[in-house]
Motif scaffolding. Structure first.
Motif, PDB file in Angstrom:
ATOM      1  N   LYS A  43      81.792  41.577  44.993  1.00 26.62           N
ATOM      2  CA  LYS A  43      81.202  41.064  46.502  1.00 26.62           C
ATOM      3  C   LYS A  43      81.894  41.896  47.604  1.00 26.62           C
ATOM      4  O   LYS A  43      81.204  42.057  48.611  1.00 26.62           O
ATOM      5  N   ARG A  71      72.017  38.726  42.355  1.00 23.14           N
ATOM      6  CA  ARG A  71      72.707  38.142  43.719  1.00 23.14           C
ATOM      7  C   ARG A  71      73.500  39.314  44.554  1.00 23.14           C
ATOM      8  O   ARG A  71      73.977  39.096  45.443  1.00 23.14           O
ATOM      9  N   CYS A 230      76.630  44.693  56.911  1.00 26.34           N
ATOM     10  CA  CYS A 230      77.449  43.618  56.317  1.00 26.34           C
ATOM     11  C   CYS A 230      78.026  43.832  54.883  1.00 26.34           C
ATOM     12  O   CYS A 230      77.907  44.771  54.188  1.00 26.34           O
ATOM     13  N   THR A 234      80.168  38.379  55.335  1.00 29.68           N
ATOM     14  CA  THR A 234      79.446  38.154  56.693  1.00 29.68           C
ATOM     15  C   THR A 234      78.757  36.594  56.623  1.00 29.68           C
ATOM     16  O   THR A 234      78.229  36.248  55.529  1.00 29.68           O
ATOM     17  N   ASP A 235      78.892  36.063  57.766  1.00 29.49           N
ATOM     18  CA  ASP A 235      78.241  34.495  58.023  1.00 29.49           C
ATOM     19  C   ASP A 235      76.623  34.794  57.629  1.00 29.49           C
ATOM     20  O   ASP A 235      76.043  35.651  58.244  1.00 29.49           O
ATOM     21  N   GLU A 236      76.555  33.979  56.724  1.00 29.48           N
ATOM     22  CA  GLU A 236      74.859  33.823  56.249  1.00 29.48           C
ATOM     23  C   GLU A 236      73.947  33.365  57.433  1.00 29.48           C
ATOM     24  O   GLU A 236      72.987  33.768  57.508  1.00 29.48           O
ATOM     25  N   ASN A 237      74.602  32.365  58.277  1.00 30.20           N
ATOM     26  CA  ASN A 237      73.974  31.778  59.236  1.00 30.20           C
ATOM     27  C   ASN A 237      73.565  32.752  60.243  1.00 30.20           C
ATOM     28  O   ASN A 237      72.529  32.916  60.692  1.00 30.20           O
ATOM     29  N   LYS A 239      73.576  36.222  59.890  1.00 28.43           N
ATOM     30  CA  LYS A 239      72.458  36.965  59.306  1.00 28.43           C
ATOM     31  C   LYS A 239      71.056  36.418  59.509  1.00 28.43           C
ATOM     32  O   LYS A 239      70.215  37.069  59.861  1.00 28.43           O
ATOM     33  N   SER A 240      70.891  35.298  59.120  1.00 30.34           N
ATOM     34  CA  SER A 240      69.579  34.638  59.144  1.00 30.34           C
ATOM     35  C   SER A 240      69.150  34.529  60.500  1.00 30.34           C
ATOM     36  O   SER A 240      67.992  35.036  61.102  1.00 30.34           O
ATOM     37  N   GLU A 252      73.391  46.098  53.724  1.00 29.89           N
ATOM     38  CA  GLU A 252      74.378  45.701  52.932  1.00 29.89           C
ATOM     39  C   GLU A 252      75.358  46.393  52.353  1.00 29.89           C
ATOM     40  O   GLU A 252      75.236  47.775  52.176  1.00 29.89           O
TER      41      GLU A 252
END
Length: 273
Positions: A43, A71, A230, A234-237, A239-240, A252
């Motif tokens: 990761k 993933r 990223c 990194t915060d997924e929210n 990124k979205s 990435e």
């Protein structure tokens, strides 16, 4: 820089023996005792090759390969080799269907292991070099066809200059004008960033708040011209929201040069219009 290999093996003596052999032959080795540990490492870290046992507790080699391919897109092209004492036809079919690159039988023949690693790593380097070369040719050809001679101006925002020096080097090779900006100076260097054609920003807490402010204010500042670099933290929210608002694009970790060149190509096309 030595090539980095992740070795995943639940028997500690075997793991240590493999690591010693690889290190004696010039490789950097990261050790994991099972697939769960390996996932956590992948990761946040970049490796050139994954060498994994099949039969392990928690997450076995089959599940590990499946999770890596599904993933962890940053490791899509990372060669994956199984160490296994199992050699049935069914086992090989299952492994091949998951996308394994090669097998090394136990007990390990270290001459064969080293030859296999050398071949796989060389092939992967060649693929990367070929892709980068093709993109560079496209970039230079497009600039010539469109008569576009003014170089792109690019800022790179990160905590440390050392961390992004390979990216800066690649951009300089394309003839871009590159400016490094420390993330600690981000707030006072907004004007400089706005004036550049592209801004690469390595994700951090400071960058998080900076981009969150852009999203909340619905600002047009640097819209479509920011590239968020990223990692696993990194915060997924964010990124979205970043992509939904059209502020820019995401690359990435480990930040493949191919993706960087593609971004530069798109920016050059937009500037030439």
């Amino acid at each position: 820089m030595n090539e980095k290999i992740l070795c995943v093996e639940d028997e500690q003596l075997i793991l240590d023996d493999i690591a010693d052999e690889l290190e004696d032959n010039g490789y950097e080795v990261i050790k994991a005792n099972n697939g769960k540990e390996a996932i956590e490492i992948l990761k946040y870290d970049y490796v050139d090759l994954i060498l994994s046992d099949v039969m392990m507790p928690l997450i076995d080699g089959y599940k590990l390969l499946e999770l890596v391919r599904e993933r962890l897109p940053q490791h899509d092209e990372t060669p994956f080799i199984y160490l296994t004492a199992k050699s049935s036809r069914e086992d090989e079919i299952r492994a091949k269907s998951l996308g394994v690159d090669d097998f090394i039988r136990k007990p390990i023949d270290y001459d064969l292991l080293l030859a296999t690693l050398k071949a796989r790593l060389a092939r992967n380097r060649k693929i990367k070099e070929t892709n980068e070369s093709r993109l560079k040719k496209i970039y230079y050809s497009m600039k010539e066809d469109q008569g576009f001679k003014e170089p792109l101006s690019i800022s790179i925002v990160a905590k440390s200059h050392d961390f992004v020096s390979p990216i800066e080097s690649a951009l300089n090779q394309l003839g871009c004008l590159v400016e490094f900006i420390s993330e600690s100076h981000l707030k006072v260097r907004k004007d400089s960033i706005q004036q550049n054609d592209l801004c690469f920003m390595v994700y951090s807490k400071i960058v998080h708040y900076y981009l969150s402010g852009m999203i909340n204010q619905k600002t047009t500042h640097n819209r479509g011209r920011t590239v968020l670099m990223c990692n696993g933290q990194t915060d997924e929210n964010l990124k979205s929201a970043f992509t939904e608002q059209g502020i820019g694009t995401i690359i990435e970790h480990p930040y493949p040069p191919v993706e960087i060149f593609k971004t530069v190509l798109d920016a050059t096309r937009n500037k030439a219009r």
